[in-house]
Write an enzyme that holds these catalytic residues in place. Structure first.
Site, PDB file in Angstrom:
ATOM      1  CB  CYS A 195      54.656  81.623  58.611  1.00 36.18           C
ATOM      2  SG  CYS A 195      54.568  80.534  60.023  1.00 36.18           S
ATOM      3  NE  ARG A 219      50.601  84.533  54.588  1.00 34.32           N
ATOM      4  CZ  ARG A 219      50.570  83.597  53.650  1.00 34.32           C
ATOM      5  NH1 ARG A 219      50.038  83.871  52.496  1.00 34.32           N
ATOM      6  NH2 ARG A 219      51.081  82.406  53.852  1.00 34.32           N
ATOM      7  CD1 TRP A 239      48.488  81.538  62.922  1.00 34.57           C
ATOM      8  CD2 TRP A 239      48.992  79.420  62.405  1.00 34.57           C
ATOM      9  NE1 TRP A 239      47.368  80.762  63.151  1.00 34.57           N
ATOM     10  CE2 TRP A 239      47.650  79.460  62.840  1.00 34.57           C
ATOM     11  CE3 TRP A 239      49.523  78.191  62.032  1.00 34.57           C
ATOM     12  CZ2 TRP A 239      46.851  78.329  62.908  1.00 34.57           C
ATOM     13  CZ3 TRP A 239      48.721  77.057  62.096  1.00 34.57           C
ATOM     14  CH2 TRP A 239      47.399  77.138  62.538  1.00 34.57           C
ATOM     15  CG  ASN A 265      56.152  81.126  55.460  1.00 37.67           C
ATOM     16  OD1 ASN A 265      56.614  81.635  56.473  1.00 37.67           O
ATOM     17  ND2 ASN A 265      55.516  81.814  54.531  1.00 37.67           N
ATOM     18  N   GLY A 266      55.966  76.809  56.800  1.00 31.53           N
ATOM     19  CA  GLY A 266      55.714  75.383  56.555  1.00 31.53           C
ATOM     20  C   GLY A 266      56.151  74.537  57.734  1.00 31.53           C
ATOM     21  CD  GLU A 297      30.613  80.311  54.451  1.00 33.04           C
ATOM     22  OE1 GLU A 297      31.150  79.220  54.719  1.00 33.04           O
ATOM     23  OE2 GLU A 297      31.224  81.391  54.447  1.00 33.04           O
ATOM     24  CE  LYS A 320      32.642  83.286  56.864  1.00 33.27           C
ATOM     25  NZ  LYS A 320      33.219  82.870  55.598  1.00 33.27           N
ATOM     26  CD  GLU A 323      35.848  82.286  59.489  1.00 28.10           C
ATOM     27  OE1 GLU A 323      35.167  82.326  58.466  1.00 28.10           O
ATOM     28  OE2 GLU A 323      37.050  81.966  59.485  1.00 28.10           O
ATOM     29  CG  HIS A 352      15.976  62.306  63.434  1.00 23.29           C
ATOM     30  ND1 HIS A 352      15.092  61.263  63.592  1.00 23.29           N
ATOM     31  CD2 HIS A 352      15.578  62.972  62.323  1.00 23.29           C
ATOM     32  CE1 HIS A 352      14.216  61.290  62.593  1.00 23.29           C
ATOM     33  NE2 HIS A 352      14.482  62.322  61.818  1.00 23.29           N
ATOM     34  CE  LYS A 366      41.486  85.433  52.935  1.00 25.80           C
ATOM     35  NZ  LYS A 366      40.037  85.235  53.156  1.00 25.80           N
TER      36      LYS A 366
END
Ligand code: AGP
Length: 607
Positions: A2, A27, A74, A100-101, A479, A483, A486, A502, A602
């Site tokens: 948010c 964000r 969000w 926010n939160g 990584e 990438k 996402e 294995h 973000k």
């Protein structure tokens, strides 16, 4: 996550709020809304979807109010919808709140308020705050907010306006960032610095438990006891240009291309002829002999940088290093104590789990070092020592240049802390390669663009891909896979190449793309054997190596990419560039929203 913006001043608030929200779009969000007070009347508009939807609506309405709040949401409690979008209001529609939160005890509060006759209009946790303030309001908005926030549990930043107090914004911070922007005869509020950059560089960063009252002439900041605080005004040195795409189609591509510059930005000052000057480490170096264990704690990409940091630090300092995902760290009762050094890595410096890990480490009396990108962020301020990675504003949700500089920062820390362990020659050699790395990154960008695009052309048609490597290359593979997942939504898994047989080898089928990282000399032959195992089962191997190993790999892989030669220690810094590019082009070819992938944010300020 948010975003909050607020404005009070002589101008029309709506364009300022919308511009601020634009700057926070990166964000990640799913709905947006604004509230303004015009002629003593609270006006509120909100829409599911992107900001453009709200903007279209507002075009027809020409609000003139000069005080207001804006929000991008969000979703956490309740699906994305017009009703759940912020701002939320009280029963009478007189006050509006953005948040926010997360409010952890919202259900109990909601029940109490419903029993008292309050009606709710959304499924959100946020709405209880509006009704709590309404309950406590007796003409003084500051007092009502103070009372309401004393009942809340969780992490939150809020801002409130009320038509009964049309010259006032009241804001409060608890574990979620909130920043006051100081302009000429006008004041701004935002949860993130980019929203303020078009208007002012002068900011006051609120700390937890602080309440800000913004009015038409001035502002006041109070602590939890209601005492007035004198807080320092800080000057932000990021410029607005960083928030522009500079001709690139996406922020991510721009940020990939900024990597040589941000490496220079970070490395130039500490790299001296005879060693590394890193005053940021402060007394950690004096304390080093007592350190019995180093913990590196972070999330996502920052966590992946920590895996490489571990390998470097163990080599140079001979101190055992553990790497933890921040969301797991404090729940496994790690053996952290006063002889531990806990390194928290975070681009935003606000990631809730990483922040909680920092606080846990401090409770256990460990020394803490923050490796962060955002000056003034909570981790920056709360860690005992901080090393700023100087990657500049990173807007794309997928982290690229910040990861690069996290790796470079780990090299600096490892070399500095390892000075005593190294002979002069070895250190001089590593310093030489580190000095060269920005120019090598530049070369990599030029030579790798085309082959990366070709690799992406192949990968884009698949639903699954693998990334394999050994040693540092395995950490880098993790990584690379993240990438690709996402931003292109292709399922990708990273495996230590020796581990495939294995179990996972069962998934290798004809043509499946396997990106094999082969940048480490001591593991070269082992990797070649693992690649043969994959190709024998039909896997299509896209090899990534250093120029000096190309001749060994030719004929062993189906497609080969190579980066300029460097020390094996530093190969992940160059190796990450083609992995970023492959993901970027695969996502582009699949028409994905590269800078704002679905469901992601973000800066993840909730646990
Ligand atoms: C990176 O591409 C991701 N978007 C994500 O994993 C990120 O690195 C993670 O959320 C940690 O963020 P931080 O560095 O701001 O703490």
């Amino acid at each position: 996550m948010c975003g909050i913006v607020g404005y009070i001043g002589p101008k029309g608030a709506v364009p300022i709020l919308l511009e601020g929200l634009r700057k926070l779009e990166y964000r990640g969000y799913d709905s947006a809304g604004i509230a303004v007070i015009e002629e003593q009347k609270l006006l509120l508009r909100k829409s599911e979807g992107k900001l453009g939807v709200l903007e279209e609506r507002l075009k027809e309405e020409k609000f003139l109010g000069d005080i207001g709040l804006g929000h991008t949401r969000w979703a956490t409690h309740g699906k994305p919808s017009n009703e759940n979008a912020h701002p939320h209001h009280d029963c009478k529609g007189k006050l509006a709140i953005v948040h926010n939160g997360i409010i952890e005890n919202f259900q109990a509060i909601k029940k109490m308020l419903e029993d008292e006759g309050h009606s709710f209009f959304s499924e959100t946790d946020t709405e209880v705050i509006a009704h709590l303030i309404e309950k406590f309001y007796q003409g003084n908005l500051v007092k009502a907010v103070q009372k309401a926030t004393s009942k809340l549990e969780g992490s939150y930043a809020i801002a409130v306006i009320s038509q009964d107090n049309p010259d006032q914004i009241v804001a409060f911070r608890q574990d979620s960032p909130l920043i006051l922007g100081i302009g000429e005869q006008e004041l701004y509020l935002a949860s993130d610095i980019p929203a303020l950059l078009p208007y002012t560089r002068k900011v006051i960063i609120l700390d937890d438990g602080e309440l800000a009252e913004l009015n038409r002439k001035n502002y006041q900041i109070f602590d939890l006891q209601g005492n007035i605080l004198e807080k320092e005004i800080e000057e932000i040195d990021w410029d607005l240009e960083m928030a522009e795409k500079k001709g690139f189609p996406h922020y991510m591509l721009k940020e990939i291309h900024e990597q040589p510059d941000v490496l220079r930005q970070l490395l130039t000052t500490p790299l001296k002829d005879d060693g590394i000057d890193l005053p940021e480490l402060g007394s950690i170096l004096d304390f080093q002999k007592k350190i019995d264990r180093i913990f590196i704690v972070a999330c996502g990409t920052a966590y992946h940088s920590g895996l490489i940091g571990k390998a470097l630090l163990e080599k140079t300092t001979k101190i055992p290093v553990e790497v933890d995902m921040a969301s797991e760290f404090r729940y496994r009762s790690p053996l952290v104590g006063e002889n531990s050094l806990v390194i928290l890595v975070s681009q935003s410096g606000e990631t809730a789990d990483t922040l909680a890990a920092l606080r846990y480490a401090r409770e256990k009396k460990a020394k803490t070092l923050g490796i962060v990108n955002v000056q003034g962020s909570t981790i920056f301020r709360e860690a005992d020592y901080t090393l700023l990675i100087k990657a500049g504003l990173e807007i794309a949700v997928a982290s690229t240049k910040a990861y690069m500089n996290m790796l470079a920062a780990f090299n600096l820390v490892a070399l500095k802390m390892g000075e005593g362990e190294f002979n002069g020659e070895k250190l001089a050699e590593l310093l030489h390669f580190l000095r060269e790395i920005p120019a090598q990154a530049e070369k990599t960008l030029h030579k790798i663009e085309r082959p990366s695009r070709q690799a992406a052309e192949y990968i884009k048609n698949w639903d699954n891909a693998f990334f394999v490597g050994r040693g540092l290359d395995y950490s880098l593979a993790l990584e690379g896979a993240l990438k690709l997942k996402e931003i292109s939504y292709i399922h990708a898994e990273a495996y230590a190449a020796g581990e495939l047989k294995h179990g996972t080898l069962a998934l290798i089928e004809e043509g499946i793309p396997v990106v094999a990282l082969v940048t480490q000399e001591d593991l070269l032959e082992k990797m070649v054997s693992n690649i043969q195992e994959i190709r024998a089962r039909g896997g299509y191997v896209l090899g990534l190596t250093q120029d000096k190993f190309v001749s060994r790999l030719e004929g062993e892989v189906d497609f080969l990419l190579s980066i300029p030669n460097t020390s094996d220690f530093l190969a992940p810094l160059l190796g990450t560039i083609p992995l970023q590019m492959i993901s970027y082009y695969a996502a582009d070819l699949r028409d994905c929203p590269i800078d704002q992938p679905r469901n992601l944010a973000k800066s993840v300020t909730v646990e």
